[in-house]
Write an enzyme that holds these catalytic residues in place. Structure first.
Site, short mmCIF file in Angstrom:
data_model
loop_
_atom_site.label_atom_id
_atom_site.label_comp_id
_atom_site.label_asym_id
_atom_site.label_seq_id
_atom_site.Cartn_x
_atom_site.Cartn_y
_atom_site.Cartn_z
N GLY A 116 -1.92 7.01 -0.73
CA GLY A 116 -1.64 5.99 -1.74
C GLY A 116 -0.14 5.82 -1.79
O GLY A 116 0.61 6.79 -1.91
N ALA A 117 0.30 4.56 -1.67
CA ALA A 117 1.74 4.31 -1.51
C ALA A 117 2.59 4.89 -2.64
O ALA A 117 3.63 5.49 -2.41
CB ALA A 117 1.98 2.81 -1.38
N ARG A 141 4.96 8.80 8.01
CA ARG A 141 4.05 7.64 7.98
C ARG A 141 4.85 6.36 8.18
O ARG A 141 5.60 5.96 7.30
CB ARG A 141 3.34 7.53 6.60
N CYS A 172 -10.28 -0.30 -1.32
CA CYS A 172 -9.43 0.89 -1.17
C CYS A 172 -9.18 1.56 -2.54
O CYS A 172 -9.96 1.38 -3.48
CB CYS A 172 -8.12 0.56 -0.44
N SER A 185 -6.15 1.93 -5.19
CA SER A 185 -4.79 1.57 -5.59
C SER A 185 -4.61 1.85 -7.08
O SER A 185 -5.33 1.30 -7.91
CB SER A 185 -4.55 0.08 -5.32
N LYS A 186 -3.64 2.71 -7.39
CA LYS A 186 -3.36 3.04 -8.80
C LYS A 186 -2.97 1.79 -9.58
O LYS A 186 -3.34 1.63 -10.74
CB LYS A 186 -2.22 4.05 -8.88
N ASP A 237 0.26 -1.80 0.40
CA ASP A 237 1.11 -0.73 0.91
C ASP A 237 2.52 -1.26 1.09
O ASP A 237 3.48 -0.59 0.80
CB ASP A 237 0.57 -0.19 2.24
N ASN A 248 -1.93 -4.02 3.73
CA ASN A 248 -2.74 -3.11 2.92
C ASN A 248 -3.86 -2.56 3.79
O ASN A 248 -4.01 -2.93 4.95
CB ASN A 248 -3.29 -3.85 1.69
N LYS A 287 7.34 -1.53 -3.13
CA LYS A 287 6.44 -1.80 -1.98
C LYS A 287 6.99 -2.97 -1.14
O LYS A 287 6.45 -3.29 -0.10
CB LYS A 287 5.04 -2.19 -2.48
#
Length: 322
Positions: free
Chosen positions: A21-22, A63, A133, A135-136, A202, A212, A238
């Site tokens: 998670g980014a 990453r 996905c 995503s917070k 992302d 993403n 981001k």
């Protein structure tokens, strides 16, 4: 110049996707730099700065696609670099680096809350939302809408091959939100009962394209076809400063064994290749708005965020490179 053990451990966990998670990757990267600064045995500012650069380089290489990672490193290291260049002594340098890391982590956590508050205003009572996905920021939008009394239901796609959708489904359900969990390829089938699409990112490029999790672009395309609003929830870190220099975002290819178990793949004919891209690119014309902690913007305004947030990043080499 020793990089402390904890930094190696965090780098390993980011690389293996144990930390994913980014936003989480960014916060852990900043935290790793904080630990390096706190535990450093350097005797003077020069040695300390060399150590910090080594730690940042190690983290940077884990990453390639998650832009939040280099942005977190830039935030902390840029402030350290300015102090170092200005002749700060060892104690001042340590203080500045530790402080910058704490500041980044704090701002990042606050950003998710702000995105939730702003995004929730765009959710209406009775909405069925589709998400992809884990995503917070996207979850924050749905959770805040639910907590402010809107009756919503969320369709969650499984998100193969790492099943991040399972995390999202369980987290939303834990807040009391009704969830429908479906396979990725059912997204178009259920788009007709969907009112809005809310997903994370992302990274976001200068022209407002969104990188993403693989599958995001297909869902955004299907939503466009059904004339359904697609909202991307993303913190400003981001946004990808390098894309202002015309650089293409590198798409990470992951281990084929995430898709087909190793034992099974050994039995397959040798002329079958298994490709496992982690991300795809959603063009800006498939996105209606991007919800950031600084406000809700159309994709075309991405360049303004980049100039405001990272104008300085265009004038120099990475702070851990020189």
């Amino acid at each position: 110049m020793p990089v402390v053990r904890e930094v190696h451990e965090i780098a390993g966990k980011i690389s293996s996707m144990e930390i994913r998670g980014a936003g989480k990757i960014a916060r852990f990267a900043a935290h790793a730099l904080q630990i390096q600064a706190e535990k450093s045995k350097a005797k003077d500012g020069d040695d300390f700065w060399k150590e910090m650069k080594q730690a940042a380089k190690l983290l940077y290489e884990t990453r390639p696609t998650a832009v939040s990672l280099p942005n977190a490193l830039r935030y902390v290291m840029h402030r350290g670099k300015v102090a170092y260049a200005g002749g700060a002594d060892l104690e001042q340098l340590k203080f500045i680096v530790i402080n910058a890391a704490k500041e980044f982590i704090h701002n990042s956590e606050k950003a998710i809350e702000r995105i939730g508050e702003m995004g929730a205003k765009r959710i209406e009572d009775g909405d069925v939302i589709m998400t992809h996905c884990h995503s917070k920021a996207a979850i924050s939008v749905m959770k805040t809408a639910w907590e402010s009394g809107r009756d919503i239901k969320v369709i969650v796609t499984e998100t193969r091959p790492k099943w991040q959708g399972k995390l999202t489904a369980k987290e939303l359900a834990s807040y009391g939100i009704p969830v429908i969990y479906v396979v990725d390829s059912a997204a178009r089938h259920y788009m007709k009962m969907t009112d809005k699409v809310v997903m994370g990112a992302d990274s976001i490029t200068v022209n407002g394209a969104v990188i993403n999790k693989i599958g995001t672009a297909l869902i955004a395309l299907t939503a466009k076809e059904h004339r359904i609003w697609t909202m991307i929830a993303a913190e400003t870190y981001k946004f990808h400063p390098e894309t202002m220099l015309g650089q293409l975002v590198e798409i990470e290819m992951r281990d084929p064994h995430e898709v087909i178990p190793e034992e099974e793949l050994k039995t397959w004919p040798k002329n079958i290749e298994v490709w496992n891209p982690a991300f795809d690119v959603t063009p800006p014309e498939y996105i209606d708005v991007i919800i950031t902690e600084r406000g809700i913007i159309p994709p075309s305004a991405a360049i303004d965020i980049l100039k405001e947030e990272f104008g300085w990043a265009l004038k120099y080499t990475e702070p851990w490179e020189d």
